[in-house]
Write a protein that holds these residues in place. Structure first.
Motif, mmCIF file in Angstrom:
data_model
loop_
_atom_site.group_PDB
_atom_site.id
_atom_site.type_symbol
_atom_site.label_atom_id
_atom_site.label_comp_id
_atom_site.label_asym_id
_atom_site.label_seq_id
_atom_site.Cartn_x
_atom_site.Cartn_y
_atom_site.Cartn_z
ATOM 1 N N GLY A 7 0.814 -1.333 0.173
ATOM 2 C CA GLY A 7 -0.020 0.064 0.031
ATOM 3 C C GLY A 7 0.870 1.286 0.071
ATOM 4 O O GLY A 7 0.428 2.446 -0.365
ATOM 5 N N CYS A 15 0.001 5.951 -3.735
ATOM 6 C CA CYS A 15 -0.639 5.108 -2.522
ATOM 7 C C CYS A 15 -2.049 5.416 -2.442
ATOM 8 O O CYS A 15 -2.536 6.429 -2.613
ATOM 9 C CB CYS A 15 0.211 5.510 -1.369
ATOM 10 S SG CYS A 15 0.277 6.981 -0.766
ATOM 11 N N ARG A 17 -5.174 5.296 0.403
ATOM 12 C CA ARG A 17 -5.565 5.910 1.600
ATOM 13 C C ARG A 17 -4.482 5.481 2.583
ATOM 14 O O ARG A 17 -3.919 4.311 2.559
ATOM 15 C CB ARG A 17 -6.793 5.699 2.157
ATOM 16 C CG ARG A 17 -8.004 6.323 1.334
ATOM 17 C CD ARG A 17 -9.297 6.171 1.988
ATOM 18 N NE ARG A 17 -9.213 4.722 2.637
ATOM 19 C CZ ARG A 17 -10.281 3.910 2.186
ATOM 20 N NH1 ARG A 17 -11.500 4.365 1.819
ATOM 21 N NH2 ARG A 17 -10.515 2.802 2.860
ATOM 22 N N CYS A 19 -3.187 4.135 6.296
ATOM 23 C CA CYS A 19 -3.550 2.981 7.008
ATOM 24 C C CYS A 19 -3.947 3.738 8.294
ATOM 25 O O CYS A 19 -2.889 4.162 9.065
ATOM 26 C CB CYS A 19 -2.494 2.060 7.162
ATOM 27 S SG CYS A 19 -3.043 0.609 8.446
ATOM 28 N N CYS A 33 -0.083 -5.087 4.381
ATOM 29 C CA CYS A 33 -1.023 -4.202 4.341
ATOM 30 C C CYS A 33 -1.052 -3.472 2.995
ATOM 31 O O CYS A 33 -0.162 -3.184 2.235
ATOM 32 C CB CYS A 33 -0.762 -3.149 5.398
ATOM 33 S SG CYS A 33 -2.211 -1.958 5.654
ATOM 34 N N PHE A 35 -2.810 -0.516 2.593
ATOM 35 C CA PHE A 35 -2.841 0.906 2.763
ATOM 36 C C PHE A 35 -1.665 1.487 3.006
ATOM 37 O O PHE A 35 -0.747 0.871 3.529
ATOM 38 C CB PHE A 35 -4.122 1.097 3.823
ATOM 39 C CG PHE A 35 -5.224 0.585 3.493
ATOM 40 C CD1 PHE A 35 -6.180 1.441 2.867
ATOM 41 C CD2 PHE A 35 -5.928 -0.609 3.964
ATOM 42 C CE1 PHE A 35 -7.470 0.994 2.745
ATOM 43 C CE2 PHE A 35 -7.170 -0.872 3.666
ATOM 44 C CZ PHE A 35 -8.118 -0.102 3.104
ATOM 45 N N CYS A 36 -1.560 2.688 2.762
ATOM 46 C CA CYS A 36 -0.198 3.517 2.924
ATOM 47 C C CYS A 36 0.182 3.481 4.403
ATOM 48 O O CYS A 36 -0.254 4.095 5.222
ATOM 49 C CB CYS A 36 -0.115 4.572 2.154
ATOM 50 S SG CYS A 36 1.435 5.379 2.180
#
Length: 167
Positions: A7, A15, A17, A19, A33, A35-36
């Motif tokens: 992410g 990237c 959204r 995390c 994961c 998400f970033c």
């Protein structure tokens, strides 16, 4: 240094959204994961209601024509190979040929339109591609492959950024 989870590839331009769990130290997905995990200082820019309405009124082909130079400039600033945008460049030319016999469609010269272009420039590459994806989905005359072209470009840009990070 940008984290190595999927992410975070292309942070901050590509990237997804951030995390929410990583920010509190409780992300259980770790390196898996999507998400970033990178630092996101402020809220990501979005188009406001009147600019979203302008995207709808412009239609996909004109919107793509406005977005391409912005995407090209952003890609160049990140040392992303220019040819990764070829699927969108080819799609825009093909659709423009069908719609306008290849002529560049006239764009408004108003202050509102200039403000709209400024808003598009403030978006991340990923956000700008998502605007195009939503525009393509909303327009019944746009071929379904437009969605996949946008996805191909996003993945190619992420791959370029990932390759740069591993050097």
């Amino acid at each position: 240094p940008v984290p190595a989870n999927p992410g975070s590839i292309g942070h901050p331009e590509l990237c997804p959204r951030p995390c929410l769990y990583f920010a509190t130290g409780s992300c259980t997905n770790g390196l898996e994961c999507h998400f970033c995990h990178g630092e996101h200082g402020k809220r990501v820019a979005h188009l406001d209601k009147r600019h979203r309405a302008l995207v709808d009124s412009l239609g996909f082909v004109r919107c793509l024509g406005v977005a391409l130079p912005i995407l090209e400039a952003k890609a160049e600033s990140l040392n992303i190979r220019p040819e990764v945008l070829n699927p969108l460049v080819d799609l825009e030319l093909e659709l423009r040929m069908q719609e306008n016999n290849g002529e560049q469609p006239a764009l408004p010269a108003s202050n509102k339109f200039r403000a709209f272009v400024t808003s598009l420039r403030s978006l991340t590459i990923r956000s700008l591609l998502m605007v195009l994806q939503k525009s393509a989905a909303a327009n019944k005359d746009v071929p379904e492959r437009a969605q996949s072209c946008i996805e191909v470009v996003l993945r190619a840009m992420q791959s370029d950024m990932s390759d740069q990070a591993s050097l």
